[in-house]
Design a protein around this motif. Structure first.
Motif, PDB file in Angstrom:
ATOM      1  N   GLY A 110       0.817  -1.209   0.000  1.00  0.00           N
ATOM      2  CA  GLY A 110       0.000   0.000   0.000  1.00  0.00           C
ATOM      3  C   GLY A 110       0.845   1.250   0.000  1.00  0.00           C
ATOM      4  N   PHE A 111       1.944   1.243   0.793  1.00  0.00           N
ATOM      5  CA  PHE A 111       2.799   2.434   0.845  1.00  0.00           C
ATOM      6  C   PHE A 111       3.442   2.696  -0.513  1.00  0.00           C
ATOM      7  CE2 PHE A 111       6.951   4.403   1.296  1.00  0.00           C
ATOM      8  CZ  PHE A 111       6.642   5.547   2.047  1.00  0.00           C
ATOM      9  N   VAL A 112       3.936   1.623  -1.156  1.00  0.00           N
ATOM     10  CA  VAL A 112       4.600   1.792  -2.452  1.00  0.00           C
ATOM     11  C   VAL A 112       3.607   2.332  -3.480  1.00  0.00           C
ATOM     12  CG1 VAL A 112       5.701   0.564  -4.373  1.00  0.00           C
ATOM     13  CG2 VAL A 112       6.345   0.041  -2.014  1.00  0.00           C
ATOM     14  N   ALA A 113       2.395   1.776  -3.488  1.00  0.00           N
ATOM     15  CA  ALA A 113       1.395   2.247  -4.458  1.00  0.00           C
ATOM     16  C   ALA A 113       1.081   3.712  -4.241  1.00  0.00           C
ATOM     17  CB  ALA A 113       0.131   1.392  -4.346  1.00  0.00           C
ATOM     18  N   SER A 114       0.865   4.103  -2.968  1.00  0.00           N
ATOM     19  CA  SER A 114       0.548   5.500  -2.659  1.00  0.00           C
ATOM     20  C   SER A 114       1.712   6.420  -2.998  1.00  0.00           C
ATOM     21  CB  SER A 114       0.204   5.614  -1.170  1.00  0.00           C
ATOM     22  OG  SER A 114       0.032   6.965  -0.804  1.00  0.00           O
ATOM     23  N   PHE A 115       2.914   6.002  -2.632  1.00  0.00           N
ATOM     24  CA  PHE A 115       4.114   6.813  -2.881  1.00  0.00           C
ATOM     25  C   PHE A 115       4.308   7.045  -4.382  1.00  0.00           C
ATOM     26  CE2 PHE A 115       8.571   7.681  -3.526  1.00  0.00           C
ATOM     27  CZ  PHE A 115       8.951   8.451  -2.425  1.00  0.00           C
ATOM     28  N   ASN A 116       4.234   5.962  -5.153  1.00  0.00           N
ATOM     29  CA  ASN A 116       4.447   6.081  -6.592  1.00  0.00           C
ATOM     30  C   ASN A 116       3.327   6.873  -7.258  1.00  0.00           C
ATOM     31  OD1 ASN A 116       6.853   4.729  -6.462  1.00  0.00           O
ATOM     32  ND2 ASN A 116       6.017   2.749  -7.112  1.00  0.00           N
ATOM     33  N   ALA A 117       2.102   6.739  -6.718  1.00  0.00           N
ATOM     34  CA  ALA A 117       0.990   7.529  -7.271  1.00  0.00           C
ATOM     35  C   ALA A 117       1.220   9.010  -7.043  1.00  0.00           C
ATOM     36  CB  ALA A 117      -0.329   7.080  -6.644  1.00  0.00           C
ATOM     37  N   ASP A 118       1.707   9.369  -5.833  1.00  0.00           N
ATOM     38  CA  ASP A 118       2.006  10.787  -5.551  1.00  0.00           C
ATOM     39  C   ASP A 118       3.095  11.294  -6.492  1.00  0.00           C
ATOM     40  OD1 ASP A 118       0.169  10.867  -3.552  1.00  0.00           O
ATOM     41  OD2 ASP A 118       1.614  10.584  -1.915  1.00  0.00           O
ATOM     42  N   VAL A 119       4.101  10.446  -6.726  1.00  0.00           N
ATOM     43  CA  VAL A 119       5.167  10.852  -7.640  1.00  0.00           C
ATOM     44  C   VAL A 119       4.602  11.078  -9.036  1.00  0.00           C
ATOM     45  CG1 VAL A 119       7.288  10.073  -8.799  1.00  0.00           C
ATOM     46  CG2 VAL A 119       6.992   9.719  -6.338  1.00  0.00           C
ATOM     47  N   GLN A 120       3.722  10.179  -9.484  1.00  0.00           N
ATOM     48  CA  GLN A 120       3.112  10.312 -10.808  1.00  0.00           C
ATOM     49  C   GLN A 120       2.271  11.580 -10.903  1.00  0.00           C
ATOM     50  OE1 GLN A 120       3.674   8.396 -13.410  1.00  0.00           O
ATOM     51  NE2 GLN A 120       2.265   9.496 -14.761  1.00  0.00           N
ATOM     52  N   ARG A 121       1.531  11.865  -9.835  1.00  0.00           N
ATOM     53  CA  ARG A 121       0.660  13.049  -9.838  1.00  0.00           C
ATOM     54  C   ARG A 121       1.489  14.327  -9.885  1.00  0.00           C
ATOM     55  NH1 ARG A 121      -2.178  11.425  -6.231  1.00  0.00           N
ATOM     56  NH2 ARG A 121      -1.136  12.316  -4.410  1.00  0.00           N
ATOM     57  N   ARG A 122       2.568  14.343  -9.097  1.00  0.00           N
ATOM     58  CA  ARG A 122       3.417  15.533  -9.111  1.00  0.00           C
ATOM     59  C   ARG A 122       4.076  15.715 -10.473  1.00  0.00           C
ATOM     60  NH1 ARG A 122       4.865  13.608  -3.948  1.00  0.00           N
ATOM     61  NH2 ARG A 122       6.815  12.766  -4.781  1.00  0.00           N
ATOM     62  N   THR A 123       4.446  14.582 -11.067  1.00  0.00           N
ATOM     63  CA  THR A 123       5.073  14.659 -12.392  1.00  0.00           C
ATOM     64  C   THR A 123       4.110  15.224 -13.416  1.00  0.00           C
ATOM     65  OG1 THR A 123       6.470  12.760 -11.856  1.00  0.00           O
ATOM     66  CG2 THR A 123       6.221  13.310 -14.181  1.00  0.00           C
ATOM     67  N   GLU A 124       2.834  14.767 -13.364  1.00  0.00           N
ATOM     68  CA  GLU A 124       1.841  15.265 -14.318  1.00  0.00           C
ATOM     69  C   GLU A 124       1.539  16.740 -14.073  1.00  0.00           C
ATOM     70  OE1 GLU A 124      -1.426  12.675 -13.816  1.00  0.00           O
ATOM     71  OE2 GLU A 124      -0.497  10.978 -14.920  1.00  0.00           O
ATOM     72  N   ASP A 125       1.499  17.146 -12.766  1.00  0.00           N
ATOM     73  CA  ASP A 125       1.243  18.556 -12.452  1.00  0.00           C
ATOM     74  C   ASP A 125       2.338  19.431 -13.024  1.00  0.00           C
ATOM     75  OD1 ASP A 125      -1.017  17.811 -11.137  1.00  0.00           O
ATOM     76  OD2 ASP A 125      -0.144  17.966  -9.110  1.00  0.00           O
ATOM     77  N   VAL A 126       3.584  18.959 -12.871  1.00  0.00           N
ATOM     78  CA  VAL A 126       4.712  19.728 -13.405  1.00  0.00           C
ATOM     79  C   VAL A 126       4.622  19.811 -14.920  1.00  0.00           C
ATOM     80  CG1 VAL A 126       7.224  19.748 -13.715  1.00  0.00           C
ATOM     81  CG2 VAL A 126       6.244  19.225 -11.472  1.00  0.00           C
ATOM     82  N   ARG A 127       4.223  18.697 -15.587  1.00  0.00           N
ATOM     83  CA  ARG A 127       4.126  18.688 -17.047  1.00  0.00           C
ATOM     84  C   ARG A 127       3.020  19.654 -17.513  1.00  0.00           C
ATOM     85  NH1 ARG A 127       2.851  13.716 -17.671  1.00  0.00           N
ATOM     86  NH2 ARG A 127       4.999  12.956 -17.670  1.00  0.00           N
ATOM     87  N   GLU A 128       1.834  19.627 -16.798  1.00  0.00           N
ATOM     88  CA  GLU A 128       0.736  20.522 -17.194  1.00  0.00           C
ATOM     89  C   GLU A 128       1.108  21.985 -16.997  1.00  0.00           C
ATOM     90  OE1 GLU A 128      -2.565  19.272 -14.891  1.00  0.00           O
ATOM     91  OE2 GLU A 128      -2.872  17.392 -16.016  1.00  0.00           O
ATOM     92  N   ALA A 129       1.835  22.237 -15.876  1.00  0.00           N
ATOM     93  CA  ALA A 129       2.255  23.618 -15.613  1.00  0.00           C
ATOM     94  C   ALA A 129       3.207  24.097 -16.688  1.00  0.00           C
ATOM     95  CB  ALA A 129       2.912  23.713 -14.236  1.00  0.00           C
ATOM     96  N   ALA A 130       4.074  23.176 -17.126  1.00  0.00           N
ATOM     97  CA  ALA A 130       5.032  23.561 -18.176  1.00  0.00           C
ATOM     98  C   ALA A 130       4.322  23.828 -19.496  1.00  0.00           C
ATOM     99  CB  ALA A 130       6.076  22.452 -18.345  1.00  0.00           C
ATOM    100  N   GLN A 131       3.281  23.001 -19.803  1.00  0.00           N
ATOM    101  CA  GLN A 131       2.536  23.187 -21.045  1.00  0.00           C
ATOM    102  C   GLN A 131       1.739  24.498 -21.009  1.00  0.00           C
ATOM    103  OE1 GLN A 131       0.251  19.618 -21.313  1.00  0.00           O
ATOM    104  NE2 GLN A 131       1.970  18.383 -22.154  1.00  0.00           N
ATOM    105  N   GLY A 132       1.137  24.813 -19.811  1.00  0.00           N
ATOM    106  CA  GLY A 132       0.364  26.043 -19.693  1.00  0.00           C
ATOM    107  C   GLY A 132       1.227  27.273 -19.839  1.00  0.00           C
TER     108      GLY A 132
END
Length: 756
Positions: free
Chosen positions: A733-755
């Motif tokens: 559960g910890f690994v899934a949550s941790f990696n999901a947070d990493v994925q979400r932050r990565t996508e947020d950074v990508r969207e911010a860069a595109q905007g």
């Protein structure tokens, strides 16, 4: 009827004289036989050496003959001189093919027409002065060959003539050719000089009245003598300026054919008589002495027998009280001596100190080096202690790697035992071909402060020794009352640990490893944890040393392997790192055992990372290297743990392949305060990547350390900044949550860069 006393005495005297005479004759005959055998062998070896030198001379003549007895040689050298032909077939051929040092060709009036020296450039000729000196040296030889002589010495056989028996159809050349050989001094060096006529081998019409001569000089160098010695199986044949006097060395004058002593031929002689002189002669002398003594003691043989029995009893008592391995007194002798000293100290109100000494981590060293070298280490350690400690200290080996000492009198206050031993061990111990650096722990108890009986003092010294180990080893600790309670607690922990292993109530926690580039968790390291209903949570820093001292590490290691592989089945996307002890690593069927575990649980071996420490590599032998190769071929990955804290060596990094290298946390935390630590980590990363290894930074606890390690090129990060060790049920559960947070932050950074 008894013989009269005077008659018995005269008979005894006669027997003594007879035995003495026989003994002298036996010793003399034995000595003569040994000396005669050695003398005859030296003469035989010298004859073989002389014959080998004669064969070498004949060989040089053979080399000359191969080019001198040749129709083309007469035509292109003596009749119509062809410089290129002469250089190719005489100078270069003889010096480079046969390593002749100098080659000369002289005409019928002994005038030089061609010269060549080995190593000289073609066309380079000696100066007129050098040529004049050389012709003066060669003149007797040139005159000799023209007179039809073979050598200066009639003692030197003409072996070259015997070698020409094969000439039949070309046999005419033997009737027209002449040759000469000699051993003379050339440039103050003994040299083989040979001269041979240049003549036809087919067309006898080319025979000349005064033929040209081919002259060769071969210096008798150490290399030439070494080849001669090797061909005769004679060791270390050499030419020395003085008579050799070393044992088992023969030395004979080496006289040239001119009568000049060039030195001494010296070699290691076989000395077949040496066993007679070194073994049989002493035995003969001993037997003669024994016979004389027996004759002299005929009337008192009962007393002699009694004395002999006393000697044997004394030896038996000595053996019973001394250790075979170290030759030091044993446990029994220590208790007797210590008991006497305790009694004397009590009677005189004196001082006394008991000490227990052992080698730190000897079990690991013994497992790494093997039991044979472990025994040598114990013997060398005991000898080093005996040389270091004052002689009035009684030192004994009481078992295994443990030694005991007792010290009495005023020296107790004067001597710093811990400092003496530490200073002695600053120099590595030599164990066969290895220099092994060790430390030791010392526990001490003094009379009367820590007891007035030997049992109390030894028990308290033993407790102090355990405390020295608990404090980190490599120290001397004196007993105090609080230690007894600590030892009791350690015994309690050991008893409960044995029960926990048997019932498998120990647990594995897993600490994640994060990819420094993506930030995702890719691996997890299995860490042993123990929660006891009465003792509470016992940290590994407490129970692991107790397990090592109690011999529980094999059972602990097996438990960790089985449990970690079984639990790895539940996390198919994670690689699991498992620590291997040196003892587990030396298991004969380690690879097969691990494959059995992975097959049973359906785990891909490529997901299992086996971590080994640098202590395993103290002595990288064939078995260690083969085991690592078999494990990697089976699919397991190998990680080198705590790099830089043990026996760090570039050699084993080159010889062995590691998939991962883990940098110890002491370097990681030090990069923020010390430039040196930052430089060391950078060097380890660069070196590891060059060797094809991924680099793991351990103990990352701050964001600054994470950024620093990532910037330096570390591939994986491990530490409390990301996660503490987690129980197995919560890992997924910890690994899934941790990696999901990493994925979400990565996508947020990508969207911010595109905007933007």
């Amino acid at each position: 009827m008894a013989l009269p006393q005077s008659h018995a005495r005269s008979t005894a005297i006669a027997i003594r004289v007879l035995i003495f005479a026989l003994g002298v004759a036996l010793v003399g005959l034995t000595a003569w036989l040994g000396w005669s055998a050695n003398h005859n062998e030296v003469e035989a070896e010298r004859r073989r050496i002389d014959n080998a030198l004669d064969q070498t001379i004949a060989g040089v003549l053979d080399q000359q003959r191969s080019v001198a007895w040749w129709d083309d040689a007469v035509r292109k050298v003596a009749m119509d001189f062809d410089a290129e032909f002469t250089a190719s077939n005489f100078g270069l051929f003889l010096t480079e093919t046969y390593q002749q040092d100098e080659v000369y060709i002289v005409d019928g009036m002994n005038r030089p027409v061609y010269t060549h020296r080995r190593g000289a450039a073609e066309g380079e000729t000696p100066s007129p002065a050098e040529m004049s000196s050389r012709l003066a040296k060669l003149k007797p030889i040139l005159d000799g060959v023209r007179r039809g002589e073979r050598s200066f010495s009639s003692r030197r056989p003409d072996l070259f003539l015997d070698r020409q028996a094969a000439y039949q159809k070309l046999g005419g050349v033997r009737t027209t050719a002449n040759w000469f050989s000699a051993v003379v001094m050339v440039d103050d060096e003994p040299s083989i000089v040979t001269a041979i006529t240049i003549g036809p081998n087919v067309d006898m019409s080319l025979v000349m009245d005064r033929p040209y001569l081919l002259v060769s000089i071969v210096k008798i160098t150490p290399e030439v003598l070494e080849q001669v010695g090797s061909s005769l199986l004679i060791s270390d044949l050499r030419l020395t300026p003085e008579l050799g006097e070393a044992p088992l060395t023969a030395s004979e004058p080496f006289v040239t054919d001119e009568g000049h002593t060039a030195g001494y031929l010296t070699w290691k002689t076989a000395a077949p008589g040496q066993p007679i002189l070194s073994v049989i002669l002493p035995l003969a002398a001993i037997l003669s002495i024994i016979g004389g003594v027996m004759a002299g003691r005929m009337l008192t043989r009962i007393e002699v027998a009694t004395d002999a029995l006393a000697v044997r009893e004394e030896k038996a008592r000595h053996d019973a009280r001394h250790d075979d391995l170290s030759s030091l007194p044993n446990r029994s002798a220590f208790h007797d001596e210590a008991g006497h000293r305790v009694a004397d100290a009590l009677a005189s109100s004196g001082r006394l100190r008991i000490g227990y000494i052992d080698i730190d981590r000897f079990k690991d060293i013994n497992d790494t080096l093997g039991h044979h070298k472990g025994d040598i280490l114990i013997r060398e350690f005991g000898a080093r202690l005996r040389r270091t400690l004052p002689q009035d200290i009684f030192l004994a080996r009481i078992g295994g790697d443990e030694f005991a000492m007792v010290e009495s009198g005023h020296a107790v206050e004067r001597n710093d035992i811990g400092a003496l031993i530490a200073e002695a061990l600053a120099t590595p111990l030599q164990v066969e071909d290895l220099a092994v650096t060790i430390t030791s722990s010392v526990g001490m108890a003094s009379l009367p402060q820590h007891g007035t009986t030997l049992d109390d003092l030894t028990r308290h010294a033993d407790i102090a020794l355990y405390e020295a180990k608990r404090q980190g080893r490599n120290r001397a600790v004196t007993f105090d009352g609080s230690m007894a309670k600590d030892l009791s607690e350690r015994h309690r922990i050991e008893t409960n640990l044995r029960e926990a292993i048997r019932l498998e109530t120990l647990e594995l926690y897993y600490q994640p490893l994060v990819d420094a580039r993506t930030g995702r968790i890719e691996e997890a390291e299995a860490l042993l944890r123990w929660h006891h209903p009465e003792l509470g949570t016992v940290p590994p820093s407490v129970f692991v040393p107790i397990a090592e001292e109690g011999g529980l590490m094999p059972e602990l290691g097996d438990f960790v392997l089985r449990r970690a592989v079984r639990q790895a089945r539940d996390w198919p996307d994670l690689s699991i790192a498992i620590n291997l002890s040196p003892l587990q690593f030396r298991h004969r069927n380690l690879t097969d055992m691990l494959l059995t575990l992975t097959d049973a649980d359906g785990v891909d071996p490529r997901r299992i990372i086996l971590e080994v420490t640098e202590s395993l590599l103290l002595n990288v032998n064939t078995q260690t290297a083969d085991t690592l190769k078999r494990l990697r071929r089976a699919g397991f990955r190998i990680a080198l743990d705590d790099f830089g804290t043990g026996y760090s060596s570039l050699r084993y990094l080159l010889d062995l392949s590691f998939d991962l290298i883990k940098i110890d946390r002491s370097f990681v935390s030090g990069t923020q305060q010390q430039v040196a630590a930052h430089t060391i980590v950078a060097a380890i990363v660069e070196m590891g990547h060059a060797l094809g290894s991924r680099i793991v930074a351990e103990g990352v606890e701050t964001e600054a350390e994470r950024q620093s390690m990532a910037a330096l090129g570390c591939d994986l990060l491990q530490g409390y900044l990301f996660a503490k060790p987690l129980p197995a049920p919560g890992l997924a559960g910890f690994v899934a949550s941790f990696n999901a947070d990493v994925q979400r932050r990565t996508e947020d950074v990508r969207e911010a860069a595109q905007g933007a």
